[in-house]
Design a protein around this motif. Structure first.
Motif, PDB file in Angstrom:
ATOM      1  N   ALA A  17     -93.222 -70.354  72.489  1.00 42.93           N
ATOM      2  CA  ALA A  17     -93.151 -71.670  71.854  1.00 42.93           C
ATOM      3  C   ALA A  17     -94.221 -71.814  70.774  1.00 42.93           C
ATOM      4  O   ALA A  17     -93.969 -72.379  69.701  1.00 42.93           O
ATOM      5  CB  ALA A  17     -93.310 -72.768  72.908  1.00 42.93           C
ATOM      6  N   ARG A  97     -92.204 -83.838  68.452  1.00 39.15           N
ATOM      7  CA  ARG A  97     -91.936 -83.896  69.890  1.00 39.15           C
ATOM      8  C   ARG A  97     -91.356 -82.584  70.420  1.00 39.15           C
ATOM      9  O   ARG A  97     -91.042 -82.472  71.589  1.00 39.15           O
ATOM     10  CB  ARG A  97     -90.973 -85.058  70.200  1.00 39.15           C
ATOM     11  CG  ARG A  97     -91.472 -86.406  69.713  1.00 39.15           C
ATOM     12  CD  ARG A  97     -92.732 -86.811  70.431  1.00 39.15           C
ATOM     13  NE  ARG A  97     -93.304 -88.046  69.880  1.00 39.15           N
ATOM     14  CZ  ARG A  97     -94.465 -88.122  69.258  1.00 39.15           C
ATOM     15  NH1 ARG A  97     -95.205 -87.032  69.083  1.00 39.15           N
ATOM     16  NH2 ARG A  97     -94.919 -89.274  68.800  1.00 39.15           N
ATOM     17  N   ILE A  98     -91.237 -81.605  69.508  1.00 33.85           N
ATOM     18  CA  ILE A  98     -90.641 -80.321  69.873  1.00 33.85           C
ATOM     19  C   ILE A  98     -91.680 -79.208  69.891  1.00 33.85           C
ATOM     20  O   ILE A  98     -91.729 -78.406  70.829  1.00 33.85           O
ATOM     21  CB  ILE A  98     -89.499 -79.961  68.891  1.00 33.85           C
ATOM     22  CG1 ILE A  98     -88.441 -81.080  68.856  1.00 33.85           C
ATOM     23  CG2 ILE A  98     -88.845 -78.634  69.292  1.00 33.85           C
ATOM     24  CD1 ILE A  98     -87.440 -80.940  67.728  1.00 33.85           C
ATOM     25  N   TYR A  99     -92.522 -79.156  68.854  1.00 33.14           N
ATOM     26  CA  TYR A  99     -93.520 -78.093  68.759  1.00 33.14           C
ATOM     27  C   TYR A  99     -94.611 -78.280  69.809  1.00 33.14           C
ATOM     28  O   TYR A  99     -95.181 -79.369  69.956  1.00 33.14           O
ATOM     29  CB  TYR A  99     -94.163 -78.089  67.375  1.00 33.14           C
ATOM     30  CG  TYR A  99     -93.247 -77.650  66.262  1.00 33.14           C
ATOM     31  CD1 TYR A  99     -92.605 -76.411  66.297  1.00 33.14           C
ATOM     32  CD2 TYR A  99     -93.037 -78.465  65.148  1.00 33.14           C
ATOM     33  CE1 TYR A  99     -91.782 -76.005  65.273  1.00 33.14           C
ATOM     34  CE2 TYR A  99     -92.210 -78.065  64.108  1.00 33.14           C
ATOM     35  CZ  TYR A  99     -91.583 -76.827  64.178  1.00 33.14           C
ATOM     36  OH  TYR A  99     -90.767 -76.422  63.155  1.00 33.14           O
ATOM     37  N   LEU A 100     -94.939 -77.189  70.496  1.00 33.80           N
ATOM     38  CA  LEU A 100     -95.892 -77.266  71.603  1.00 33.80           C
ATOM     39  C   LEU A 100     -97.278 -77.697  71.139  1.00 33.80           C
ATOM     40  O   LEU A 100     -97.971 -78.433  71.853  1.00 33.80           O
ATOM     41  CB  LEU A 100     -95.966 -75.902  72.306  1.00 33.80           C
ATOM     42  CG  LEU A 100     -96.761 -75.850  73.604  1.00 33.80           C
ATOM     43  CD1 LEU A 100     -96.207 -76.829  74.631  1.00 33.80           C
ATOM     44  CD2 LEU A 100     -96.760 -74.430  74.164  1.00 33.80           C
ATOM     45  N   VAL A 103     -97.087 -81.415  71.042  1.00 36.15           N
ATOM     46  CA  VAL A 103     -96.818 -82.048  72.339  1.00 36.15           C
ATOM     47  C   VAL A 103     -98.070 -82.056  73.209  1.00 36.15           C
ATOM     48  O   VAL A 103     -98.366 -83.052  73.888  1.00 36.15           O
ATOM     49  CB  VAL A 103     -95.665 -81.322  73.060  1.00 36.15           C
ATOM     50  CG1 VAL A 103     -95.454 -81.888  74.466  1.00 36.15           C
ATOM     51  CG2 VAL A 103     -94.374 -81.426  72.249  1.00 36.15           C
ATOM     52  N   GLY A 109     -93.125 -85.396  74.572  1.00 34.93           N
ATOM     53  CA  GLY A 109     -92.246 -84.320  74.124  1.00 34.93           C
ATOM     54  C   GLY A 109     -90.837 -84.443  74.652  1.00 34.93           C
ATOM     55  O   GLY A 109     -90.486 -85.369  75.386  1.00 34.93           O
ATOM     56  N   THR A 110     -90.019 -83.490  74.273  1.00 29.82           N
ATOM     57  CA  THR A 110     -88.653 -83.395  74.760  1.00 29.82           C
ATOM     58  C   THR A 110     -88.667 -82.865  76.187  1.00 29.82           C
ATOM     59  O   THR A 110     -89.678 -82.316  76.646  1.00 29.82           O
ATOM     60  CB  THR A 110     -87.839 -82.441  73.876  1.00 29.82           C
ATOM     61  OG1 THR A 110     -88.347 -81.107  74.056  1.00 29.82           O
ATOM     62  CG2 THR A 110     -87.921 -82.820  72.398  1.00 29.82           C
ATOM     63  N   THR A 112     -87.379 -80.186  77.181  1.00 27.19           N
ATOM     64  CA  THR A 112     -87.617 -78.749  77.085  1.00 27.19           C
ATOM     65  C   THR A 112     -89.078 -78.432  76.800  1.00 27.19           C
ATOM     66  O   THR A 112     -89.661 -77.523  77.414  1.00 27.19           O
ATOM     67  CB  THR A 112     -86.724 -78.135  75.998  1.00 27.19           C
ATOM     68  OG1 THR A 112     -85.348 -78.310  76.366  1.00 27.19           O
ATOM     69  CG2 THR A 112     -86.995 -76.655  75.834  1.00 27.19           C
ATOM     70  N   SER A 113     -89.699 -79.155  75.871  1.00 21.40           N
ATOM     71  CA  SER A 113     -91.099 -78.861  75.552  1.00 21.40           C
ATOM     72  C   SER A 113     -92.017 -79.198  76.722  1.00 21.40           C
ATOM     73  O   SER A 113     -93.002 -78.490  76.978  1.00 21.40           O
ATOM     74  CB  SER A 113     -91.529 -79.612  74.285  1.00 21.40           C
ATOM     75  OG  SER A 113     -91.415 -81.013  74.451  1.00 21.40           O
ATOM     76  N   VAL A 116     -91.814 -76.380  79.212  1.00 17.21           N
ATOM     77  CA  VAL A 116     -92.647 -75.224  78.860  1.00 17.21           C
ATOM     78  C   VAL A 116     -94.046 -75.381  79.451  1.00 17.21           C
ATOM     79  O   VAL A 116     -94.612 -74.435  80.021  1.00 17.21           O
ATOM     80  CB  VAL A 116     -92.728 -75.070  77.320  1.00 17.21           C
ATOM     81  CG1 VAL A 116     -93.780 -74.031  76.940  1.00 17.21           C
ATOM     82  CG2 VAL A 116     -91.364 -74.666  76.764  1.00 17.21           C
ATOM     83  N   THR A 174     -84.703 -75.529  72.075  1.00 18.00           N
ATOM     84  CA  THR A 174     -85.780 -75.746  71.111  1.00 18.00           C
ATOM     85  C   THR A 174     -85.275 -75.565  69.684  1.00 18.00           C
ATOM     86  O   THR A 174     -85.508 -76.404  68.809  1.00 18.00           O
ATOM     87  CB  THR A 174     -86.944 -74.778  71.373  1.00 18.00           C
ATOM     88  OG1 THR A 174     -87.487 -75.037  72.672  1.00 18.00           O
ATOM     89  CG2 THR A 174     -88.038 -74.931  70.331  1.00 18.00           C
TER      90      THR A 174
END
Length: 351
Positions: A17, A97-100, A103, A109-110, A112-113, A116, A174
């Motif tokens: 990520a 809200r997606i990139y770690l 976040v 975040g989402t 998914t994030s 992670v 992602t």
């Protein structure tokens, strides 16, 4: 970015990520200074240290520890789900809200994030001997607080509407979220791909947005993050990750066309093109595609004024997508023939 190992169970998904974030940051900034990957990953290590020192249950099994981690992350540290932004009638997550690396400090975040982060905490706890195994992480598709990622209890019954966060699923979601966020054109309501508006622009049917000119696009209204280069890299990752998905390949192909890589886009577009769907249509006939599409366009204009979505729009959108794809393929074929015709001839060898 590791998509070739997507089916491996031992993928370091947090590192993956961060590598995606670093790659996209380099594309956007053209900077020789790389995004600092390791310092951001140390933030997760700090979370693990705090959990072990203050919140780790003693002599507990893995699922009890997992529930304690979830409570620590969501209640103590206040990590939360982001609300989708409504842009052009489509729910879109902000890239922040997606990139770690966004976040982690912003704690938002989402699904998914956040998954992670949860998976990486479990991995580090297992590495320290605090957990015997890493539980599978999942989240509900029903929305709301139930969409917070959680450890699946192997003893609990399987429930519906749950997404298991395998490495491949995380990678796919992602990049799909990033592609949608960065898509430079309007994203049609109710669709899972952006081809129609990009295809319309490519064949010249969109008055406001045209093909790339001097690497510049006019983003659609409300597309705050529209960026063809970052949409392209997300689509490229998806083409490697999901080569069997024609809609993903088609999105990738039309983006290649827009950035001037026509011949690179032809195979990807062909994967999503079935000539049998458009053969034999007579657009001059009242029952033909042209007549139906003109009525559909009028319905769409009327519905937009009234703030409603016309019945059957999904079917009509699919119909229009197929015709746009056929026109675009014919354009590509003509351009290929023209390029071959204009290519300098090889010098004849002297006898």
């Amino acid at each position: 970015t590791g998509v070739e190992r997507a089916n491996d169970g031992d993928v370091d998904i947090a590192m993956w990520a961060m590598q995606v974030a670093a790659e996209d940051d380099a594309i956007a900034t053209h900077s020789v200074v790389e995004l600092p990957v390791k310092p951001y990953l140390k933030r997760i290590q700090s979370l693990v240290t705090e959990f072990v020192n203050n919140h780790l249950p003693q002599d507990a099994d893995d699922i009890v520890i997992a529930r304690a981690v979830e409570s620590f992350l969501y209640q103590t540290k206040k990590y939360r789900l982001a609300e989708k932004q409504v842009i052009c009638e489509s729910a879109v997550y902000s890239p922040y809200r997606i990139y770690l690396h966004n976040v982690l400090p912003q704690k938002c975040g989402t699904p998914t994030s956040l998954a992670v982060i949860l998976i990486e905490i479990f991995n580090q706890l297992k590495a320290q001997g605090a957990m015997k195994s890493v539980p599978e992480v999942a989240y509900s598709q029903l929305g709301g607080v139930d969409s917070l990622p959680f450890a699946q209890d192997p003893e609990a019954p399987v429930t519906n509407n749950v997404v298991t966060c395998t490495p491949k699923a995380i990678m796919a979601d992602t990049n799909q979220c990033l592609k949608k966020a960065y898509w430079p054109w309007e994203w049609m309501p109710g669709t899972t791909n952006g081809f129609l508006t990009a295809g319309e622009a490519a064949i010249g049917n969109d008055g406001r947005f045209g093909r790339n000119v001097a690497n510049t696009f006019v983003p659609a209204k409300g597309r705050a993050f529209g960026d063809v280069n970052r949409a392209l890299i997300a689509a490229e990752r998806l083409s490697l990750l999901l080569p069997e998905e024609p809609y993903e390949m088609r999105d990738y192909g039309v983006l290649l066309y827009h950035v001037g890589r026509e011949q690179g886009g032809t195979p990807e577009l062909q994967l999503g093109w079935d000539p049998a769907l458009t053969q034999g249509r007579d657009s001059d006939d009242a029952s033909g595609v042209g007549f139906r599409l003109s009525i559909y366009a009028e319905l769409q204009r009327t519905a937009a004024k009234l703030g409603i979505q016309p019945v059957g729009s999904d079917a009509n959108s699919t119909l229009r997508e197929e015709e746009v794809l056929e026109i675009l393929m014919e354009m590509l074929q003509r351009e290929a023939v023209k390029s071959a015709f204009n290519a300098p001839s090889a010098p004849k060898e002297e006898e």
